[in-house]
Write an enzyme that holds these catalytic residues in place. Structure first.
Site, PDB file in Angstrom:
ATOM      1  N   GLU A 201       0.809  -1.230   0.000  1.00  0.00           N
ATOM      2  CA  GLU A 201       0.000   0.000   0.000  1.00  0.00           C
ATOM      3  C   GLU A 201       0.841   1.278   0.000  1.00  0.00           C
ATOM      4  O   GLU A 201       0.592   2.209   0.765  1.00  0.00           O
ATOM      5  CB  GLU A 201      -1.027  -0.041   1.149  1.00  0.00           C
ATOM      6  CG  GLU A 201      -1.978  -1.220   0.925  1.00  0.00           C
ATOM      7  CD  GLU A 201      -3.051  -1.442   1.987  1.00  0.00           C
ATOM      8  OE1 GLU A 201      -3.074  -0.701   2.972  1.00  0.00           O
ATOM      9  OE2 GLU A 201      -3.855  -2.370   1.793  1.00  0.00           O
ATOM     10  N   GLU A 318      -4.610  -8.475  -2.095  1.00  0.00           N
ATOM     11  CA  GLU A 318      -5.295  -8.428  -0.799  1.00  0.00           C
ATOM     12  C   GLU A 318      -6.699  -7.887  -1.036  1.00  0.00           C
ATOM     13  O   GLU A 318      -6.857  -6.750  -1.471  1.00  0.00           O
ATOM     14  CB  GLU A 318      -4.511  -7.512   0.147  1.00  0.00           C
ATOM     15  CG  GLU A 318      -4.942  -7.590   1.590  1.00  0.00           C
ATOM     16  CD  GLU A 318      -4.161  -6.616   2.484  1.00  0.00           C
ATOM     17  OE1 GLU A 318      -2.913  -6.676   2.523  1.00  0.00           O
ATOM     18  OE2 GLU A 318      -4.839  -5.795   3.119  1.00  0.00           O
TER      19      GLU A 318
END
Ligand SMILES: O=C(O)CCC(=O)C(=O)O
Ligand SMILES: [Fe+2]
Length: 804
Positions: A201, A318
């Protein structure tokens, strides 16, 4: 051609039709997930069976393990327990069997703290200390070290190592020394790593920190060089995977272009349902246009990969749906399979090769339960997909209601086609015709059809509803028959009177105030008059309740209480096998604080229901506040002594009770004996039909109906705050053979976060403290109820002299 599938509404139905490879269908498998639907619609599933549109990996279903330690908490709940990479019990048999059932299950190891991990390799000359919570640090935790004896597979590498920070940007090249020696270590140990992923991220704007696409691409080139070097002579080499972040079209385009052949898999994360705390997650999950919203992300990434000089493929690295650990009773419940299976189906259409579900275990969104390791519903959805959906994706559409989602692949282990259909409509049964183009069916297909039905665990329901039994005068089944224990067989008396108190006199008359104190400290209940609400106004409140209960069953069922929850419409909530059931229906709605209202459960008919309830709430609340102050005054306390404990955001629940006639009033109760968990309860009774009885001096006393009066019942929490001076009375509702009864109860209780306890001024030597200070009595009460215990006894101060 047409064979028919019935998709019954109200929860998802998954149909897998297993058939012949090369698209000669000869057998069917159905997976059906549902309960009965009411309305029926028609529609058609079209499968273009001539050629496939995309191909997924054989091990498309993937699940993640994260780094979060037990003290990772979201919204006041710490849901990770021992599910971290650092502490998960890898020998747990349920875990091992759950993973083995997939043979193989792709597991992605990573998550936010991945970019703060140091690998405890030989050349790391510092103590190997764990993550420690520290809100002044990035991601709220200190750096943590992975002791190498635990490492079996490692996927995600720390991409922030060596970078410096300029506000939210992480700049400079990746320092890969520690990562490289860690990779070498795994090779020396012969650990087989399927792929190495760089960072988590940090793409686009990043979560907390971000790295430019240009720099990220250089770092990935460095990782590819390490892999080529360290795995020299080893084939196949692990995949190089990046960036494991949220999709941002410009950033991803630049990254893919600059990383070129160095990146094998481009990963992105999906949390399209928003924050886990959102109360509307279920509505979003069941809304087809909401689910469709994320298709543009998959499509856009596919286009970038197709138009760039890369052979990289796309994975969801994810996908957890709702971020910040998901939402208990949603992301670990059956309803989540609508989102999850739809994601698997949709992502595959857009050339996503692998989909990693956040998480295998940990948080509220684990495929396995964090504390018991037992499968949550989505585990079975994952397993069915894995076993039945083959690699080749077929173009599939559904003509008819938008609530049906249709996906088809070539079957996995047999020849044929597997079809997955989801029915998001929670009321509708859909008759679906199945049409497969370019396919001949030279066999008896019905014989070979298999169906798999997944069903949400239902609250155990009775074969006949109370209403049906009431109308037909049926003998109530044993679940309703009370055992004639001591409390049941107490006498019923008409001699004792429930006090009547005029609220309009309380401010000026000491005598009325004395009457209040004496009523609450003896009976714990009184009939309030002079409260300022006219009889015509109270009649209006009764009228909307009456109109709601008079609606057809299917209309009322639109507001059905969700499984495991307390708000909504239904009959007695079943919490234990031994429970004797109440002969009643209830509509329970949280009315205060206003931001906690679940308006989707508020009836639309009658049209003035919501306005009437809103107005009644405000009037009752101000009456209750006045009463709290008066109660304090009656005990010579500061006016706010009780009210302050309720807090600004005290909870108020409205419960509309409906009691059908019953053929056995001698052994069936409308509500079994209980005390209210509230602080104060205000009850609007039926104008004609009695039923409420209060236990006074071991005798059941009728509370007569007085059209203008509101019954005030003291609840357990006021008994606690008054140090036992005021009584929370035991009460029950009896049934009758002839007349329906209705009531509206408003329960007000302190904010659950507030600590409540006996007011100091009521504790002295002659009256020692009776109760401990506690928070969230509602929870304590519910747990005790489930276990058949009395909650007030649990919070009582133990008298040392009794312990001899
Ligand atoms: O219907 C009534 O009169 C009382 C209901 C009651 O006691 C309750 O809902 O807690
Ligand atoms: Fe009650």
């Amino acid at each position: 051609m047409g064979f028919q599938i019935r998709l019954v509404g109200r929860s998802p139905w998954l149909y897998y039709l297993l058939c012949f490879f090369f698209f000669f269908c000869f057998s069917f498998s159905f997976i059906v997930v549902n309960v009965e639907g009411d309305a029926t619609e028609n529609g058609s599933v079209f499968i273009h069976g001539k050629s496939f549109i995309e191909q997924i990996d054989d091990d498309f279903v993937c699940a993640t393990l994260d780094w979060w330690p037990p003290h990772k908490c979201d919204y006041g709940r710490c849901t990770w327990a021992l599910a971290s990479l650092l502490n998960l019990d890898l020998n747990n048999k349920i875990l091992l069997n759950a993973v083995k059932a997939f043979t193989p299950l792709k597991i992605r190891l990573g998550g936010t703290l991945q970019d703060k991990v140091i690998y405890g390799t030989e050349d790391y000359h510092h103590p190997c200390t764990p993550f420690v919570q520290n809100t002044s640090q990035m991601f709220d935790f200190t750096q943590g070290c992975l002791p190498l004896h635990r490492a079996k597979i490692i996927f995600g590498l720390n991409a922030l190592a060596g970078k410096s920070f300029q506000s939210s940007f992480a700049v400079g090249p990746w320092n890969y020394t520690n990562a490289e020696s860690f990779i070498r270590y795994t090779v020396e140990k012969n650990y087989i790593i399927h792929g190495w992923e760089l960072g988590n991220e940090l793409s686009g704007k990043g979560i907390g920190k971000s790295i430019s696409a240009d720099q990220y691409a250089s770092d990935v080139v460095a990782l590819q060089n390490i892999i080529q070097n360290v795995y020299r002579g080893v084939e196949p080499k692990p995949l190089v995977i990046a960036p494991g972040g949220f999709f941002d079209a410009n950033w991803f385009k630049e990254f893919v272009t600059k990383a070129g052949k160095s990146v094998d898999v481009v990963t992105h994360h999906i949390y399209n349902l928003g924050p886990g705390v959102d109360e509307h997650l279920t509505e979003k999950i069941l809304d087809p246009s909401y689910l469709d919203g994320v298709a543009s992300t998959f499509n856009s990434l596919r286009n970038i990969l197709r138009t760039s000089a890369t052979s990289a493929t796309a994975w969801v690295g994810e996908g957890g749906g709702a971020y910040n650990s998901g939402h208990h009773l949603v992301s670990d419940a059956f309803v989540y399979s609508f989102w999850y299976l739809d994601q698997l189906g949709m992502s595959a259409i857009y050339d996503t090769r692998t989909y990693c579900r956040q998480t295998l275990i940990g948080g509220n969104y684990g495929l396995l339960d964090t504390s018991t390791f037992m499968p949550n519903p989505d585990y079975y959805s994952a397993l069915l997909w894995h076993r039945l959906m083959g690699r080749r994706v077929l173009a599939t559409s559904f003509i008819g209601t938008k609530k049906i989602r249709a996906y088809a692949h070539c079957a996995k282990q047999s020849q044929g086609i597997t079809v997955l259909l989801l029915n998001l409509g929670n009321q509708t049964t859909v008759q679906a015709k199945l049409a497969i183009t370019f396919v001949k069916l030279p066999y008896d297909r019905k014989k070979l059809r298999e169906e798999y039905h997944l069903t949400a665990q239902k609250e155990k329901s009775l074969p006949r509803s109370i209403q049906e039994m009431s109308i037909d005068g049926d003998e109530p089944p044993p679940q309703f028959i009370v055992n004639k224990n001591s409390i049941w067989s107490k006498d019923t008396s008409t001699n004792i009177q429930i006090p009547i108190i005029d609220l309009s006199l309380l401010a000026s008359s000491e005598a009325e105030l004395d009457k209040l104190r004496s009523a609450l400290s003896s009976v714990g209940c009184f009939q309030a008059i002079g409260h300022g609400m006219s009889s015509s106004y109270l009649e209006k409140v009764r009228e909307v309740a009456k109109q709601f209960f008079a609606l057809p069953v299917e209309e009322k069922q639109k507001y059905t209480r969700p499984v495991g929850e307390s708000e909504g419409y239904g009959s007695d909530r079943i919490v234990s096998e031994k429970q004797v059931l109440d002969w009643s229906y209830r509509l329970s709605l949280r009315v205060l604080p206003t931001e906690k209202r679940r308006l989707s459960l508020w009836p639309k008919t009658p049209s003035d229901f919501s306005d009437t309830l809103e107005e009644f709430t405000m009037k009752v609340k101000s009456m209750m506040d006045f009463l709290s102050r008066s109660m304090a005054r009656s005990l010579n306390l500061e006016e706010g002594s009780f009210l302050d404990q309720f807090g600004e955001k005290s909870l108020m629940l409205a419960r509309f009770n409906f009691y059908p006639c019953c053929s056995r009033p001698d052994s069936v109760l409308g509500v079994k004996p209980h005390t209210d968990r509230s602080g104060i309860t205000v009850l609007l009774q039926d104008t004609e039909v009695e039923g409420l009885q209060i236990l006074v001096d071991d005798t059941w006393v009728n509370v007569p109906t007085i059209p203008d009066a509101l019954v005030v019942n003291l609840g357990d929490q006021m008994q606690i705050m008054s140090n036992g001076i005021f009584k929370s009375p035991m009460h029950r509702v009896v049934t009758n053979t002839e007349k329906l009864r209705m009531s509206v109860a408003m329960f007000n209780e302190p904010e659950p976060e507030n600590e409540i306890g006996p007011v100091e001024g009521l504790i002295d030597e002659t009256r020692p403290r009776l109760y401990t200070n506690i928070k969230n009595y509602g929870d304590i009460n519910y747990k005790c109820y489930q276990e058949g215990k009395i909650a007030l006894d649990m919070v009582r101060v133990v008298d040392k002299s009794d312990q001899k």
